[in-house]
Design a protein around this motif. Structure first.
Motif, PDB file in Angstrom:
ATOM      1  N   ARG A 110      33.256  42.444  42.186  1.00  0.00           N
ATOM      2  CA  ARG A 110      32.986  43.862  41.929  1.00  0.00           C
ATOM      3  C   ARG A 110      34.308  44.536  41.608  1.00  0.00           C
ATOM      4  NH1 ARG A 110      33.610  47.605  45.189  1.00  0.00           N
ATOM      5  NH2 ARG A 110      32.648  49.603  45.242  1.00  0.00           N
ATOM      6  N   VAL A 111      34.310  45.387  40.592  1.00  0.00           N
ATOM      7  CA  VAL A 111      35.513  46.108  40.176  1.00  0.00           C
ATOM      8  C   VAL A 111      35.357  47.565  40.574  1.00  0.00           C
ATOM      9  CG1 VAL A 111      36.975  46.777  38.233  1.00  0.00           C
ATOM     10  CG2 VAL A 111      35.831  44.556  38.211  1.00  0.00           C
ATOM     11  N   ALA A 112      36.309  48.083  41.338  1.00  0.00           N
ATOM     12  CA  ALA A 112      36.327  49.501  41.707  1.00  0.00           C
ATOM     13  C   ALA A 112      37.431  50.184  40.900  1.00  0.00           C
ATOM     14  CB  ALA A 112      36.571  49.662  43.204  1.00  0.00           C
ATOM     15  N   LYS A 113      37.039  51.169  40.125  1.00  0.00           N
ATOM     16  CA  LYS A 113      38.007  51.892  39.289  1.00  0.00           C
ATOM     17  C   LYS A 113      38.923  52.739  40.173  1.00  0.00           C
ATOM     18  CE  LYS A 113      35.007  52.260  35.311  1.00  0.00           C
ATOM     19  NZ  LYS A 113      34.379  53.162  34.348  1.00  0.00           N
ATOM     20  N   PRO A 114      40.133  52.991  39.690  1.00  0.00           N
ATOM     21  CA  PRO A 114      41.044  53.858  40.443  1.00  0.00           C
ATOM     22  C   PRO A 114      40.445  55.261  40.565  1.00  0.00           C
ATOM     23  CG  PRO A 114      42.150  52.855  38.536  1.00  0.00           C
ATOM     24  CD  PRO A 114      40.718  52.510  38.446  1.00  0.00           C
ATOM     25  N   ASP A 115      40.495  55.829  41.773  1.00  0.00           N
ATOM     26  CA  ASP A 115      39.916  57.155  41.970  1.00  0.00           C
ATOM     27  C   ASP A 115      40.956  58.273  41.917  1.00  0.00           C
ATOM     28  OD1 ASP A 115      41.149  56.493  44.313  1.00  0.00           O
ATOM     29  OD2 ASP A 115      39.384  56.684  45.574  1.00  0.00           O
ATOM     30  N   SER A 116      42.216  57.911  41.762  1.00  0.00           N
ATOM     31  CA  SER A 116      43.276  58.905  41.603  1.00  0.00           C
ATOM     32  C   SER A 116      44.356  58.298  40.703  1.00  0.00           C
ATOM     33  CB  SER A 116      43.865  59.292  42.965  1.00  0.00           C
ATOM     34  OG  SER A 116      44.655  58.247  43.472  1.00  0.00           O
ATOM     35  N   PRO A 117      45.249  59.122  40.158  1.00  0.00           N
ATOM     36  CA  PRO A 117      46.291  58.588  39.272  1.00  0.00           C
ATOM     37  C   PRO A 117      47.212  57.555  39.921  1.00  0.00           C
ATOM     38  CG  PRO A 117      46.134  60.960  39.034  1.00  0.00           C
ATOM     39  CD  PRO A 117      45.255  60.585  40.185  1.00  0.00           C
ATOM     40  N   ARG A 118      47.336  57.582  41.228  1.00  0.00           N
ATOM     41  CA  ARG A 118      48.231  56.640  41.909  1.00  0.00           C
ATOM     42  C   ARG A 118      47.529  55.394  42.444  1.00  0.00           C
ATOM     43  NH1 ARG A 118      53.246  58.249  44.458  1.00  0.00           N
ATOM     44  NH2 ARG A 118      54.119  59.782  43.051  1.00  0.00           N
ATOM     45  N   SER A 119      46.196  55.396  42.460  1.00  0.00           N
ATOM     46  CA  SER A 119      45.489  54.246  43.022  1.00  0.00           C
ATOM     47  C   SER A 119      45.359  53.127  41.993  1.00  0.00           C
ATOM     48  CB  SER A 119      44.119  54.661  43.565  1.00  0.00           C
ATOM     49  OG  SER A 119      43.313  55.163  42.532  1.00  0.00           O
ATOM     50  N   LEU A 120      45.115  51.925  42.509  1.00  0.00           N
ATOM     51  CA  LEU A 120      45.052  50.723  41.684  1.00  0.00           C
ATOM     52  C   LEU A 120      43.602  50.283  41.483  1.00  0.00           C
ATOM     53  CD1 LEU A 120      47.945  48.724  43.392  1.00  0.00           C
ATOM     54  CD2 LEU A 120      48.070  50.151  41.348  1.00  0.00           C
ATOM     55  N   VAL A 121      43.416  49.340  40.585  1.00  0.00           N
ATOM     56  CA  VAL A 121      42.109  48.733  40.373  1.00  0.00           C
ATOM     57  C   VAL A 121      41.855  47.774  41.529  1.00  0.00           C
ATOM     58  CG1 VAL A 121      40.731  47.266  38.848  1.00  0.00           C
ATOM     59  CG2 VAL A 121      42.372  48.886  37.867  1.00  0.00           C
ATOM     60  N   GLN A 122      40.671  47.873  42.117  1.00  0.00           N
ATOM     61  CA  GLN A 122      40.357  47.015  43.263  1.00  0.00           C
ATOM     62  C   GLN A 122      39.301  45.995  42.864  1.00  0.00           C
ATOM     63  OE1 GLN A 122      40.401  48.952  47.049  1.00  0.00           O
ATOM     64  NE2 GLN A 122      38.612  47.809  47.712  1.00  0.00           N
ATOM     65  N   LEU A 123      39.575  44.735  43.176  1.00  0.00           N
ATOM     66  CA  LEU A 123      38.638  43.642  42.933  1.00  0.00           C
ATOM     67  C   LEU A 123      38.142  43.139  44.278  1.00  0.00           C
ATOM     68  CD1 LEU A 123      40.737  41.638  40.285  1.00  0.00           C
ATOM     69  CD2 LEU A 123      38.977  43.352  39.853  1.00  0.00           C
ATOM     70  N   GLU A 124      36.824  43.003  44.423  1.00  0.00           N
ATOM     71  CA  GLU A 124      36.241  42.534  45.675  1.00  0.00           C
ATOM     72  C   GLU A 124      35.254  41.422  45.382  1.00  0.00           C
ATOM     73  OE1 GLU A 124      34.478  45.709  47.956  1.00  0.00           O
ATOM     74  OE2 GLU A 124      35.900  47.142  47.106  1.00  0.00           O
ATOM     75  N   ALA A 125      35.348  40.344  46.148  1.00  0.00           N
ATOM     76  CA  ALA A 125      34.387  39.245  46.021  1.00  0.00           C
ATOM     77  C   ALA A 125      34.363  38.437  47.306  1.00  0.00           C
ATOM     78  CB  ALA A 125      34.756  38.337  44.853  1.00  0.00           C
ATOM     79  N   LYS A 126      33.190  38.339  47.898  1.00  0.00           N
ATOM     80  CA  LYS A 126      32.987  37.497  49.095  1.00  0.00           C
ATOM     81  C   LYS A 126      34.052  37.721  50.167  1.00  0.00           C
ATOM     82  CE  LYS A 126      30.394  33.683  47.196  1.00  0.00           C
ATOM     83  NZ  LYS A 126      30.285  32.233  47.112  1.00  0.00           N
ATOM     84  N   GLY A 127      34.293  38.964  50.516  1.00  0.00           N
ATOM     85  CA  GLY A 127      35.240  39.273  51.587  1.00  0.00           C
ATOM     86  C   GLY A 127      36.694  39.312  51.185  1.00  0.00           C
ATOM     87  N   THR A 128      37.012  38.988  49.952  1.00  0.00           N
ATOM     88  CA  THR A 128      38.384  39.037  49.469  1.00  0.00           C
ATOM     89  C   THR A 128      38.564  40.302  48.639  1.00  0.00           C
ATOM     90  OG1 THR A 128      38.492  36.628  49.365  1.00  0.00           O
ATOM     91  CG2 THR A 128      40.151  37.843  48.125  1.00  0.00           C
TER      92      THR A 128
END
Length: 156
Positions: free
Chosen positions: A109-127
């Motif tokens: 799952r890809v979570a887009k950055p929610d603010s200019p300073r946040s990063l792209v978050q990748l989540e899969a099976k607890g990682t």
């Protein structure tokens, strides 16, 4: 135009690098020029009998050397993301150390950055991984969109 099954399974890659203004050679030339200039001034004062300037010059050069070493250690840092049919590989290089994390594309799952300073978050099976530390905010949002689309294409 509809994509064939092979088109959706092709390898996709993203390479995110630091934006370094000086090449290693330019960095060395700048460092040597700064050292030569500082030592020339210190030696001129030393010849006039003002030896204290040499002490401050050595402290200055020690600080500059430390800064240049830190710059050089991280100048080649990068993040490399590779999506294939069976894996999403995230390779990070920081100060010469390489780390690799493999995620399963179907569960990622890809979570887009929610603010200019946040990063792209990748989540899969607890990682959970955050990527995009070397990219400006607009490029991170574009990376998240491209990753989401590529992962969706893989699931079809």
């Amino acid at each position: 135009m509809p994509r064939s099954m092979d088109d959706r399974r092709e390898k996709r890659e993203w390479l995110l690098r630091r934006n370094c203004s000086l090449s290693p050679r330019q960095t060395l030339v700048a460092y040597l020029a700064l050292c030569a200039l500082s030592l020339t001034v210190a030696l001129a004062f030393l010849l006039q009998g003002v030896w204290q300037v040499l002490i401050f010059t050595m402290v200055e050069l020690a600080a500059v050397t430390t800064a240049f070493i830190l710059y050089a250690r991280h100048a080649a840092d990068y993040e490399h993301i590779v999506l294939t049919a069976g894996s999403l590989l995230v390779e990070r290089v920081s100060a010469g150390r390489t780390s690799q994390t493999v995620l399963e594309p179907y569960f990622t799952r890809v979570a887009k950055p929610d603010s200019p300073r946040s990063l792209v978050q990748l989540e899969a099976k607890g990682t959970t991984l955050q990527v995009g530390s070397f990219a400006p905010a607009a490029q991170r949002r574009r990376l998240a969109d491209e990753l989401q689309q590529a992962l969706r294409d893989q699931k079809r």
